[in-house]
Design a protein around this motif. Sequence first.
Motif, PDB file in Angstrom:
ATOM      1  N   THR A 136      79.873  19.711  -5.400  1.00 62.01           N
ATOM      2  CA  THR A 136      79.638  19.907  -3.965  1.00 62.01           C
ATOM      3  C   THR A 136      80.463  21.081  -3.427  1.00 62.01           C
ATOM      4  OG1 THR A 136      79.506  17.487  -3.884  1.00 62.01           O
ATOM      5  CG2 THR A 136      79.442  18.658  -1.775  1.00 62.01           C
ATOM      6  N   PRO A 137      79.808  22.192  -3.064  1.00 64.99           N
ATOM      7  CA  PRO A 137      80.550  23.355  -2.541  1.00 64.99           C
ATOM      8  C   PRO A 137      81.302  22.990  -1.252  1.00 64.99           C
ATOM      9  CG  PRO A 137      78.235  23.886  -2.905  1.00 64.99           C
ATOM     10  CD  PRO A 137      78.353  22.423  -3.073  1.00 64.99           C
ATOM     11  N   MET A 138      82.359  23.733  -0.956  1.00 60.99           N
ATOM     12  CA  MET A 138      83.195  23.425   0.200  1.00 60.99           C
ATOM     13  C   MET A 138      82.378  23.369   1.493  1.00 60.99           C
ATOM     14  SD  MET A 138      86.064  22.823  -1.200  1.00 60.99           S
ATOM     15  CE  MET A 138      87.316  22.667   0.067  1.00 60.99           C
ATOM     16  N   GLU A 139      81.422  24.294   1.669  1.00 61.69           N
ATOM     17  CA  GLU A 139      80.708  24.345   2.951  1.00 61.69           C
ATOM     18  C   GLU A 139      79.703  23.206   3.113  1.00 61.69           C
ATOM     19  OE1 GLU A 139      80.665  26.621   0.619  1.00 61.69           O
ATOM     20  OE2 GLU A 139      78.631  27.333   0.186  1.00 61.69           O
ATOM     21  N   LEU A 140      79.412  22.464   2.042  1.00 67.21           N
ATOM     22  CA  LEU A 140      78.454  21.365   2.148  1.00 67.21           C
ATOM     23  C   LEU A 140      79.129  19.991   2.262  1.00 67.21           C
ATOM     24  CD1 LEU A 140      75.608  22.389  -0.369  1.00 67.21           C
ATOM     25  CD2 LEU A 140      75.719  22.735   2.108  1.00 67.21           C
ATOM     26  N   ARG A 141      80.451  19.967   2.371  1.00 63.14           N
ATOM     27  CA  ARG A 141      81.155  18.676   2.362  1.00 63.14           C
ATOM     28  C   ARG A 141      81.352  18.073   3.766  1.00 63.14           C
ATOM     29  NH1 ARG A 141      85.841  18.980  -2.180  1.00 63.14           N
ATOM     30  NH2 ARG A 141      84.569  20.019  -3.745  1.00 63.14           N
ATOM     31  N   SER A 142      81.413  16.738   3.785  1.00 64.79           N
ATOM     32  CA  SER A 142      81.928  16.037   4.975  1.00 64.79           C
ATOM     33  C   SER A 142      83.116  15.217   4.479  1.00 64.79           C
ATOM     34  CB  SER A 142      80.873  15.110   5.568  1.00 64.79           C
ATOM     35  OG  SER A 142      79.848  15.879   6.141  1.00 64.79           O
ATOM     36  N   ASP A 143      84.242  15.897   4.320  1.00 64.41           N
ATOM     37  CA  ASP A 143      85.418  15.291   3.683  1.00 64.41           C
ATOM     38  C   ASP A 143      86.415  14.795   4.745  1.00 64.41           C
ATOM     39  OD1 ASP A 143      87.614  14.636   2.219  1.00 64.41           O
ATOM     40  OD2 ASP A 143      87.753  16.539   1.131  1.00 64.41           O
ATOM     41  N   PRO A 144      86.623  13.492   4.836  1.00 62.28           N
ATOM     42  CA  PRO A 144      87.544  12.961   5.856  1.00 62.28           C
ATOM     43  C   PRO A 144      89.025  13.175   5.523  1.00 62.28           C
ATOM     44  CG  PRO A 144      86.564  11.151   4.586  1.00 62.28           C
ATOM     45  CD  PRO A 144      85.957  12.413   4.055  1.00 62.28           C
ATOM     46  N   THR A 145      89.351  13.520   4.274  1.00 61.60           N
ATOM     47  CA  THR A 145      90.767  13.619   3.902  1.00 61.60           C
ATOM     48  C   THR A 145      91.525  14.717   4.657  1.00 61.60           C
ATOM     49  OG1 THR A 145      90.140  12.775   1.745  1.00 61.60           O
ATOM     50  CG2 THR A 145      92.376  13.626   1.957  1.00 61.60           C
ATOM     51  N   PRO A 146      90.967  15.939   4.741  1.00 60.78           N
ATOM     52  CA  PRO A 146      91.680  16.965   5.528  1.00 60.78           C
ATOM     53  C   PRO A 146      91.813  16.579   7.003  1.00 60.78           C
ATOM     54  CG  PRO A 146      89.960  17.965   4.181  1.00 60.78           C
ATOM     55  CD  PRO A 146      89.764  16.475   4.098  1.00 60.78           C
ATOM     56  N   VAL A 147      90.878  15.786   7.521  1.00 60.17           N
ATOM     57  CA  VAL A 147      90.987  15.308   8.912  1.00 60.17           C
ATOM     58  C   VAL A 147      92.225  14.412   9.025  1.00 60.17           C
ATOM     59  CG1 VAL A 147      89.846  14.057  10.772  1.00 60.17           C
ATOM     60  CG2 VAL A 147      88.471  15.388   9.145  1.00 60.17           C
ATOM     61  N   ALA A 148      92.395  13.520   8.031  1.00 62.42           N
ATOM     62  CA  ALA A 148      93.578  12.647   8.028  1.00 62.42           C
ATOM     63  C   ALA A 148      94.842  13.498   7.987  1.00 62.42           C
ATOM     64  CB  ALA A 148      93.520  11.703   6.827  1.00 62.42           C
ATOM     65  N   GLY A 149      94.811  14.563   7.177  1.00 58.47           N
ATOM     66  CA  GLY A 149      95.972  15.460   7.090  1.00 58.47           C
ATOM     67  C   GLY A 149      96.326  16.052   8.440  1.00 58.47           C
ATOM     68  N   SER A 150      95.306  16.531   9.165  1.00 60.13           N
ATOM     69  CA  SER A 150      95.546  17.111  10.500  1.00 60.13           C
ATOM     70  C   SER A 150      96.163  16.084  11.435  1.00 60.13           C
ATOM     71  CB  SER A 150      94.241  17.584  11.139  1.00 60.13           C
ATOM     72  OG  SER A 150      93.653  18.562  10.352  1.00 60.13           O
ATOM     73  N   VAL A 151      95.648  14.854  11.358  1.00 53.31           N
ATOM     74  CA  VAL A 151      96.135  13.804  12.257  1.00 53.31           C
ATOM     75  C   VAL A 151      97.595  13.480  11.947  1.00 53.31           C
ATOM     76  CG1 VAL A 151      95.878  11.368  12.903  1.00 53.31           C
ATOM     77  CG2 VAL A 151      93.846  12.809  12.602  1.00 53.31           C
ATOM     78  N   ILE A 152      97.908  13.357  10.664  1.00 49.61           N
ATOM     79  CA  ILE A 152      99.276  13.006  10.261  1.00 49.61           C
ATOM     80  C   ILE A 152     100.264  14.058  10.776  1.00 49.61           C
ATOM     81  CG2 ILE A 152     100.828  12.741   8.271  1.00 49.61           C
ATOM     82  CD1 ILE A 152      98.317  11.550   6.768  1.00 49.61           C
ATOM     83  N   LEU A 153      99.914  15.335  10.633  1.00 51.45           N
ATOM     84  CA  LEU A 153     100.812  16.396  11.090  1.00 51.45           C
ATOM     85  C   LEU A 153     100.894  16.433  12.621  1.00 51.45           C
ATOM     86  CD1 LEU A 153      99.855  19.219   8.571  1.00 51.45           C
ATOM     87  CD2 LEU A 153     101.994  17.916   8.661  1.00 51.45           C
ATOM     88  N   ALA A 154      99.769  16.205  13.289  1.00 48.72           N
ATOM     89  CA  ALA A 154      99.760  16.247  14.761  1.00 48.72           C
ATOM     90  C   ALA A 154     100.628  15.138  15.339  1.00 48.72           C
ATOM     91  CB  ALA A 154      98.326  16.104  15.275  1.00 48.72           C
ATOM     92  N   VAL A 155     100.565  13.976  14.718  1.00 47.12           N
ATOM     93  CA  VAL A 155     101.329  12.816  15.180  1.00 47.12           C
ATOM     94  C   VAL A 155     102.826  13.089  15.007  1.00 47.12           C
ATOM     95  CG1 VAL A 155     101.920  10.481  14.398  1.00 47.12           C
ATOM     96  CG2 VAL A 155      99.547  11.054  14.910  1.00 47.12           C
ATOM     97  N   GLU A 156     103.199  13.651  13.866  1.00 47.26           N
ATOM     98  CA  GLU A 156     104.610  13.968  13.615  1.00 47.26           C
ATOM     99  C   GLU A 156     105.104  15.003  14.633  1.00 47.26           C
ATOM    100  OE1 GLU A 156     105.668  16.670  10.575  1.00 47.26           O
ATOM    101  OE2 GLU A 156     107.455  15.542   9.988  1.00 47.26           O
ATOM    102  N   ARG A 157     104.297  16.055  14.827  1.00 51.13           N
ATOM    103  CA  ARG A 157     104.671  17.134  15.750  1.00 51.13           C
ATOM    104  C   ARG A 157     104.860  16.579  17.164  1.00 51.13           C
ATOM    105  NH1 ARG A 157     100.085  20.101  15.571  1.00 51.13           N
ATOM    106  NH2 ARG A 157     100.398  20.441  13.349  1.00 51.13           N
TER     107      ARG A 157
END
Length: 414
Positions: free
Chosen positions: A234-255
């Motif tokens: 699955t090429p990067m542009e065709l994905r619906s990957d929730p993991t990077p979303v979790a990463g953004s949330v974890i960093l936003a919460v810490e910040r």
Amino acid sequence: LSLPFPEAAVAESIESRIRVWSGPPYSAGGRGTTRYAFTEPYCRTVRDFGRALESLGLTLHADPVGNLVGRPVGASPPRVAVGSHLDSVRNGGPWDGVLGVVSGVELARLAHRRRSPPPGVVSWIEEEGSGFGQMLLGSRAAAGQLSTDDLASSVRSLDDGRAFTRHWSESFVSRELPRVESVLDGAEAWIEIHIEQGRVLESASATLGVVRTIAGYVHADLELNGRADHAGATPMELRSDPTPVAGSVILAVERCARSMSVPTVATVGELVLDPGAPNVIPGRVVLSLDVRSRDDSSVDAVLDAARVAADHAALARGVTSHLRIRQRRRATRLDIGLADDLQRTAAAMGVEPLMMDCGAAHDTMVVAAAVPAALLLIPCRDGVSHSPDETADPLDAARAVSVVDSWLRRLTQS
Ligand SMILES: [Zn+2]
């Protein structure tokens, strides 16, 4: 009648009882202390607690959900109630909760010695929520914040799935102990002594803390749904990957938590990647959020930051996000008059307590809505708690008991 305060004897008594109750048969075994409501180790501990009270002329009673109170039979209920809880987390430490209950026994012993009325000695049931998944269960049920329906249906043992009321009605606590309407009957004040579970007292070289405010908290789950796909094909542009979303949330919460002007803490302690294989893009990610502060608006701000980060990162990736609140409690300001009184009592005895806020939740948060309530903290070594390595200095415990005893003596004389 003024007897010298037997500091060494009180320290020894507290330490020996805490040591005995920390392992089998008072604990389910394994490393540390494991004692959930209504289990064999729990009932054995309750029986022992009852026997300790009997020798002081008190009888153990249970309220309609299994909260316990030792009080004299026939006399009017005590004006002051003290205590904490006897249940533990899995593989927990020996001091958490037990300190407050055994301190209560010692306070009753000191009152008995000088023939003055004892405090009511309380043990709230299922404070940790390890057995039935609900923190502060006993105190909240007593305060009418959990209904009889909840306890008979939705509140279930995590081990066997049976409802709280089933376990309750089968236990000796329900069948054998005399009943009271409320463990706080007649109480005009409540005092809990607990280990700090952090490093604030230790780093301030203080041996006693008087709490002003207990932090409010939110426990929530954030669910992110995308699409499970082959990690190679699955090429990067065709994905619906929730993991990077979790990463953004974890960093936003810490910040966000770090940026708050009032101390605020945020933790992602659970992270589930589904299906969870190195060569599969997860279809679903669930993360837990634990946010606490003495300032409720700071807790809201961190939750908002989580929501915004999730929506933003999810939209860019074709993922959906859903935030579900598990449990929420507002910050609790404890009775300032009682706190000041205990602070002055300690100072007059040569103990300079630290006036502080408390980040951990305690039954005192719930009790404070019903009666003027105080929470005294003593240091635990390196701030370690909820761990078999949890330990504290019995002399600090005896000093906290001495402060409360001195306060109780003045109350009796007034
Ligand atoms: Zn505790």
